[in-house]
Design a protein around this motif. Structure first.
Motif: not given
Length: 534
Positions: A514-534
């Protein structure tokens, strides 16, 4: 019930049969016409009766030198001595056999009791399965992507808590009613997570070898790191809030597998395997025709794996044995039928309700498994409430750590960015992991499913050894660490041996997704994860 006392100053002599058939029995401490013991030093005296009897030895302390030291509790006044000289050897054998038969008749269940137990199991399990189906249809009709079983689990848990606070007897009655179904699910729990492992060869065949090695590195290192973070965080928070650890409520363990079950499933496997070779579409489709022998091979693998020595199971868990058994059966059938392995595995898990395979039957129980977690959580409700701070804190932190550490390690070892993003939810159960990757563009859902399954496989196989080496002793830390790092497969593996940890696995299993789904639904979190992944 007659109570006979014997004191050490009395001497005992063999008695005739007439003494034992006398209609009265003296209960005075100094009048013992019928008790005969081999030795006053023996811990327990055994006497055969026409009914049920018990002999209880109570050692005498120095302060109780004048008190009786033996009590023989008799349920009948008619009894027979074990060693009466007037009784011939043949008579003794007959009387012992008669006594054993009488004891067996009183302890073995009657036919009506067995029928009632089967009906009770069918009704209680049927209600859980029906509830899962109704919830699924309702969520589909409402276009809700959130797993319906998790919602149902929290609803059942809430209802049980409400009943317990208002009408405790009703909550107890509900728990007792569903106990047979819960034991059935617990007994076969690992089986319901196996289909994804069985079809793993189909899921990973399109991944390049170099990328596959890097992904395996992330899986192993990431699993161990998440396990440590979740477990140590639970202990650290407990020390901060100074919550004293208390014992978990004992959980009933299911019965072991019998030889009758082994031979029954072996017969089903052989008969259906040979039948499918000669008549591959006897039941209408190949998936239905292959279902009996593929299901039997899966069940047999689990039963055999559960009977392996403990030293073997530490490196070869029954879940692995179960998946290997099904794959070998599919490989053998593909060889003899000259159809190859892939078509047989495709028939194992069709994901079509109109044409189910063996894997579809097993995975059909997954929703019910999650619903059953509510009852396990309710049994440990006092510990859940007492340790809520460490449970929620450790799950939230371990989820954040899992997502960001995966992205960071993927970039560090040079894994392709799209594959790195695809494996971000590696520690979250498949249903929610697949919905999480839809928030990102360019991801491969097949890779996501395969990585989640392999993560669970690693956890299932090595979680107990890792927990022991890390010195996580209590069921809370062990349950949270397991479910946070290896979701459902890890939960199934740990709870099979440690049912006390199941409620905490269930909570972490649900909250992690549940918490993982909520986190990844936030645009700021998604953008930060994509930036780290390259």
């Amino acid at each position: 019930m007659a109570v006979c006392y014997a004191t050490p100053q009395h001497s005992f002599s063999p008695l005739s049969l007439s003494n034992f058939l006398h209609p009265t029995v003296s209960t005075a401490p100094n009048s013992i016409p019928w008790c005969h013991f081999r030795s006053l030093r023996s811990r327990k005296a055994s006497i055969a009766f026409n009914g049920i009897s018990r002999a209880i030895y109570e050692p005498r302390s120095s302060q109780e030198s004048n008190k009786p030291i033996f009590k023989v509790l008799c349920s009948s006044r008619r009894f027979l001595p074990m060693e009466s000289p007037e009784t011939s050897p043949s008579s003794r054998e007959f009387l012992l056999l008669k006594s054993a038969a009488s004891d067996g008749a009183t302890t073995s269940p009657t036919l009506s009791q067995s029928v009632f137990s089967v009906i009770h199991l069918a009704v209680s399990l049927g209600i859980i399965l029906a509830t899962d189906k109704i919830l699924k249809k309702a969520f589909v009709a409402a276009a809700i992507k959130f797993p319906s079983a998790l919602f149902g689990m929290f609803c059942i848990f809430t209802v049980l808590l409400a009943l317990d606070s208002t009408v405790p007897s009703a909550a107890t009655g509900v728990m007792n009613f569903f106990e047979p179904a819960l034991l059935f699910i617990q007994r076969w729990l690992p089986l319901f997570y196996v289909p994804s492992l069985v079809i793993l060869p189909l899921s990973v065949k399109d991944i390049p070898a170099a990328s596959g090695i890097k992904i395996c590195f992330i899986i192993v290192v990431g699993w161990l790191a998440t396990l440590c973070v979740a477990g140590y965080m639970a202990i650290a928070v407990r020390n901060i809030v100074k919550t004293e650890m208390t014992d978990a409520e004992p959980m009933q363990k299911p019965s072991p597998f019998s030889s009758v079950e082994v031979w029954s499933w072996t017969g089903i496997f052989l008969a259906s395997f040979v039948g499918a070779l000669f008549y591959p579409t006897a039941l209408g489709t190949s998936a239905r025709t292959f279902l009996p022998f593929l299901l039997a091979s899966t069940v047999l693998g689990y039963i055999v794996g559960s009977k392996l020595p403990g030293s073997v199971k530490t490196v070869f868990h029954p879940i692995i044995c179960c998946a290997v058994s099904a794959d070998l059966a599919a490989l053998a059938f593909g060889y003899f039928s000259r159809s190859g392995l892939d078509p047989i595995l495709a028939s194992y898990l069709t994901k079509a309700s109109s044409n189910p395979g063996a894997g579809d039957i097993l995975m059909g129980f997954l929703g019910s498994v999650i619903l059953s977690f509510a009852f396990s959580m309710f049994k440990q409700r006092k510990l859940v409430k007492r340790h809520a701070a460490e449970i929620f804190t450790s799950v939230i932190i371990s989820t954040i750590f899992s997502l960001y550490s995966t992205a960071l390690i993927g970039r560090f070892i040079g894994l392709e960015p799209n594959l790195t993003v695809s494996i971000l939810p590696r520690c979250i159960t498949v249903a929610l992991a697949l919905s999480i990757v839809t928030f990102f563009e360019g991801t491969n859902s097949s890779v996501t499913a395969a990585v989640v399954v392999v993560t669970g496989l690693v956890g299932a196989n090595f979680v107990q050894a890792a927990l022991d080496n890390l010195k996580f002793r209590d069921p809370i830390a062990r349950g949270i660490a397991t479910a946070s790092s290896a979701h459902g497969l890890g939960t199934a593996a740990l709870s099979a041996k440690e049912p006390e940890a199941l409620p905490f696995c269930a909570i972490a299993y649900a909250l992690n997704g549940i918490f993982g789904s909520v986190l990844c639904s936030l645009p700021l979190v998604r953008q930060s994860l994509i930036a780290i992944a390259g």
